[in-house]
Design a protein around this motif. Sequence first.
Motif, PDB file in Angstrom:
ATOM      1  N   PHE A 128       0.806  -1.215   0.000  1.00  0.00           N
ATOM      2  CA  PHE A 128       0.000   0.000   0.000  1.00  0.00           C
ATOM      3  C   PHE A 128       0.844   1.272   0.000  1.00  0.00           C
ATOM      4  O   PHE A 128       0.307   2.372  -0.021  1.00  0.00           O
ATOM      5  CB  PHE A 128      -0.948   0.001   1.207  1.00  0.00           C
ATOM      6  N   LEU A 129       2.164   1.129   0.019  1.00  0.00           N
ATOM      7  CA  LEU A 129       3.046   2.297  -0.002  1.00  0.00           C
ATOM      8  C   LEU A 129       3.091   2.880  -1.413  1.00  0.00           C
ATOM      9  O   LEU A 129       3.051   2.142  -2.404  1.00  0.00           O
ATOM     10  CB  LEU A 129       4.459   1.909   0.446  1.00  0.00           C
ATOM     11  N   PRO A 130       3.198   4.226  -1.513  1.00  0.00           N
ATOM     12  CA  PRO A 130       3.317   4.819  -2.855  1.00  0.00           C
ATOM     13  C   PRO A 130       4.643   4.418  -3.485  1.00  0.00           C
ATOM     14  O   PRO A 130       5.607   4.090  -2.787  1.00  0.00           O
ATOM     15  CB  PRO A 130       3.259   6.323  -2.585  1.00  0.00           C
ATOM     16  N   PRO A 131       4.712   4.448  -4.820  1.00  0.00           N
ATOM     17  CA  PRO A 131       5.972   4.088  -5.482  1.00  0.00           C
ATOM     18  C   PRO A 131       7.072   5.088  -5.127  1.00  0.00           C
ATOM     19  O   PRO A 131       6.803   6.237  -4.795  1.00  0.00           O
ATOM     20  CB  PRO A 131       5.636   4.132  -6.968  1.00  0.00           C
ATOM     21  N   GLY A 132       8.311   4.642  -5.208  1.00  0.00           N
ATOM     22  CA  GLY A 132       9.447   5.500  -4.879  1.00  0.00           C
ATOM     23  C   GLY A 132       9.663   6.599  -5.910  1.00  0.00           C
ATOM     24  O   GLY A 132       9.021   6.628  -6.969  1.00  0.00           O
TER      25      GLY A 132
ATOM     26  N   LEU B 295      10.085   7.108 -10.523  1.00  0.00           N
ATOM     27  CA  LEU B 295       9.250   6.243 -11.342  1.00  0.00           C
ATOM     28  C   LEU B 295       8.576   7.079 -12.413  1.00  0.00           C
ATOM     29  O   LEU B 295       7.954   8.091 -12.125  1.00  0.00           O
ATOM     30  CB  LEU B 295       8.191   5.546 -10.478  1.00  0.00           C
ATOM     31  N   LYS B 296       8.733   6.703 -13.650  1.00  0.00           N
ATOM     32  CA  LYS B 296       8.110   7.427 -14.757  1.00  0.00           C
ATOM     33  C   LYS B 296       7.296   6.430 -15.571  1.00  0.00           C
ATOM     34  O   LYS B 296       7.841   5.519 -16.173  1.00  0.00           O
ATOM     35  CB  LYS B 296       9.170   8.094 -15.622  1.00  0.00           C
TER      36      LYS B 296
END
Length: 163
Positions: free
Chosen positions: A120-124, A127-128
């Motif tokens: 559930f953590l947002p991406p680092g 990230l594109k």
Amino acid sequence: MSGVTSCLLNDFSYLLRPEDVEYRMAGEDTAGGARCRVMEIVPAGGVPARLYFSITSNLVEKIVIEDPSGTVEQWLSDYRPAGGVLFPFRTVVSQKATGQTIVMTASSVEVNAILDPAIFLPPGDGLKDYSFRGAKFSETVPFRYLGQHIYLPVRVRGSGEEL
């Protein structure tokens, strides 16, 4: 379909009889040839939904939601035990206004499965997952918004008709 009604039905919270939902029995009818008792639920801020309970099994056979954008029918079947309850492994959703039908089939169901909180953590950073055409930073795309769905015109292999 109304977000409030959809959430109430999809997470089965209507079974907990929340105070902000009105319940009433709406008589008997048939669904797919089965005799059913019909219960209407109306959540605060949502739209009415009718649940068709089989008289022989007491399982929900069909759900009808009267949304301002059109009628939505859900047919539930292939009930199997999962986590101590019977769960519909097949659901067919039909949106009358668009003619769209969605068939959902579950291969397995885990009730109260333990999930890794990291999912559930947002991406680092860095990230594109998008790109812009040429030097422009936007593109205009015609679309239709109907029944909480966005419809884009699509042509396959240069076909003359839009899908």
